[in-house]
Design an enzyme around this catalytic site. Structure first.
Site, PDB file in Angstrom:
ATOM      1  N   LYS A   4      43.124  33.196  84.536  1.00 31.82           N
ATOM      2  CA  LYS A   4      44.424  32.703  85.028  1.00 31.82           C
ATOM      3  C   LYS A   4      45.271  32.192  83.868  1.00 31.82           C
ATOM      4  O   LYS A   4      46.485  32.405  83.837  1.00 31.82           O
ATOM      5  CB  LYS A   4      44.221  31.582  86.068  1.00 31.82           C
ATOM      6  CG  LYS A   4      43.588  32.074  87.365  1.00 31.82           C
ATOM      7  CD  LYS A   4      44.642  32.561  88.331  1.00 31.82           C
ATOM      8  CE  LYS A   4      44.186  33.572  89.362  1.00 31.82           C
ATOM      9  NZ  LYS A   4      43.027  33.319  90.153  1.00 31.82           N
ATOM     10  N   LYS A  59      38.136  45.753  90.459  1.00 32.98           N
ATOM     11  CA  LYS A  59      37.971  45.477  91.885  1.00 32.98           C
ATOM     12  C   LYS A  59      39.279  45.587  92.661  1.00 32.98           C
ATOM     13  O   LYS A  59      40.365  45.466  92.095  1.00 32.98           O
ATOM     14  CB  LYS A  59      37.363  44.088  92.087  1.00 32.98           C
ATOM     15  CG  LYS A  59      38.300  42.933  91.777  1.00 32.98           C
ATOM     16  CD  LYS A  59      37.857  41.653  92.492  1.00 32.98           C
ATOM     17  CE  LYS A  59      38.949  40.614  92.430  1.00 32.98           C
ATOM     18  NZ  LYS A  59      38.866  39.561  93.409  1.00 32.98           N
ATOM     19  N   LYS A  61      44.397  41.510  95.762  1.00 30.76           N
ATOM     20  CA  LYS A  61      45.821  41.353  96.083  1.00 30.76           C
ATOM     21  C   LYS A  61      46.661  41.292  94.815  1.00 30.76           C
ATOM     22  O   LYS A  61      47.791  41.736  94.796  1.00 30.76           O
ATOM     23  CB  LYS A  61      46.037  40.045  96.854  1.00 30.76           C
ATOM     24  CG  LYS A  61      45.484  40.085  98.250  1.00 30.76           C
ATOM     25  CD  LYS A  61      45.878  38.837  99.012  1.00 30.76           C
ATOM     26  CE  LYS A  61      44.811  37.750  98.989  1.00 30.76           C
ATOM     27  NZ  LYS A  61      43.664  37.954  99.824  1.00 30.76           N
TER      28      LYS A  61
END
Ligand code: ADP
Ligand code: TRP
Length: 329
Positions: A111, A194, A197
């Protein structure tokens, strides 16, 4: 009977990765265990959603949980923010979590790399909030996808550290769980990594996506230039399509295409058409149920209210014990 806890962040619609990584396990476990499943709306705050979006996304996850078959009579189904004991335990557990270990967490580092402009303290202590969710009910098994493994390891550390420091056995050690044995990582359509969203809209197939859009995404999924000699190794994009097929198609269908790959007769157009058809078989009925549950506000409200009551009862018990152990009056 084991105690099972899990949640999904309220950041939008559920996709196939959420379904096979998490929800499919919820459905099995609700038949045999004492389950607490929630909508992680506090966790959604790290990206600063506006209130209307947070509300809509939270509602969507609840409606989709029900549409998938979660039964609020069998499990405790609730919004995380309806159980304020979560925040108290989060605050208390923060005293047992070291900044160094939180900074080393892979999802935190990711992040920071992707959004250097928004490295808030909530992001750093995300794993502590997650541990609080689980330990609040003394959870033992946590059905999640492979990407959550490290968070579970951290939850175990916090639980053990608390027990050790206070010389108690308040918290059991929670473990990530998938009924197939290994934790799963459902691949996306872009050839690597993967389904998620945040990986771009073309990468994920949503449970509530219309058939034409699903087909278009699948037909555009990344492939390679095809096998050049018999039994050549399968490249990542093709392996990913086979993996998706393994989830929604008949085993013979998958075998057929794997053999066709091995003898070089495979046509990727046919492979994708078949996957799109089988995906639709899976999604069609689900889409109908999502429509029904989304339209039933009274049922959503009743479910949330009942869930909050049951979850708070369990949470209060744990907090009473925790406060006593820690030396509060
Ligand atoms: P996303 O990663 O799309 O933002 P969440 O972080 O809210 O979704 O994930 C909710 C649950 O779904 C977690 O248990 C997570 O491990 C699981 N999950 C998400 N994506 C996948 C995937 N591609 N494969 C397996 N499980 C997944
Ligand atoms: N961190 C999880 C995710 O991003 C969501 C989550 C929050 C969770 N609290 C939890 C999962 C507790 C299991 C248990 O997917």
């Amino acid at each position: 009977m084991s105690i099972v806890v899990s949640g999904i962040r309220a950041t939008g619609q559920l996709h196939i990765g959420n379904y096979f990584g998490a929800v499919a396990n919820f459905l099995r476990m609700q038949e045999q265990d004492q389950c607490y499943f929630f909508i992680a709306d506090y966790h959604a705050l790290t990206t600063h959603p506006d209130p209307a979006a947070l509300k809509a996304n939270s509602r969507t996850v609840l409606a989709e949980y029900l549409a998938c078959g979660l039964d609020p009579e069998k499990v405790t189904l609730y919004y995380q923010s309806d159980v304020p004991e979560t925040s108290e335990l989060y605050m208390l557990l923060n005293m047992q979590a070291y900044v160094g270990e939180l900074e080393r967490c892979t999802s935190f580092k990711d992040k920071v790399r992707k959004h250097p402009e928004n490295v808030n303290a909530g992001l750093l202590t995300y794993p502590v909030l997650m541990a609080a969710d689980i330990l609040l009910h003394k959870g033992q098994f946590v059905p999640v996808g492979k990407d959550q493994e490290q968070h579970l390891e951290m939850a175990r550390n916090f639980a053990n550290r608390f027990n050790h420091f206070y010389q108690t056995e308040t918290f059991p050690e929670p473990y990530a769980y998938n009924f197939s044995g290994a934790l799963v990582k459902v691949p996306g359509l872009d050839g690597t990594g993967k389904m998620g969203k945040s990986e771009g809209a073309a990468n994920a197939i949503y449970l509530n996506e219309d058939p034409a859009a699903v087909k278009k995404k699948i037909m555009r999924a990344v492939t390679d230039s095809g096998p050049t000699e018999p039994n050549s190794p399968v490249s990542e994009p093709i392996a990913n399509i086979f993996t998706l097929m393994g989830l929604v198609s008949q085993p013979e269908t998958l075998q057929h295409f794997q053999s066709a790959y091995a003898d070089c007769s495979i046509r990727y157009g046919d492979l994708k058409k078949q996957l799109a058809a089988d995906m639709e078989q899976f999604l069609g009925p689900l889409r109908e149920r999502i429509k029904e549950f989304s339209a039933n506000q009274a049922l959503l409200d009743k479910t949330a209210l009942m869930g909050a009551e049951k979850a708070r009862e369990s949470a209060r018990k744990t907090l009473t014990e925790v406060r006593q152990v820690m030396g509060f009056r």
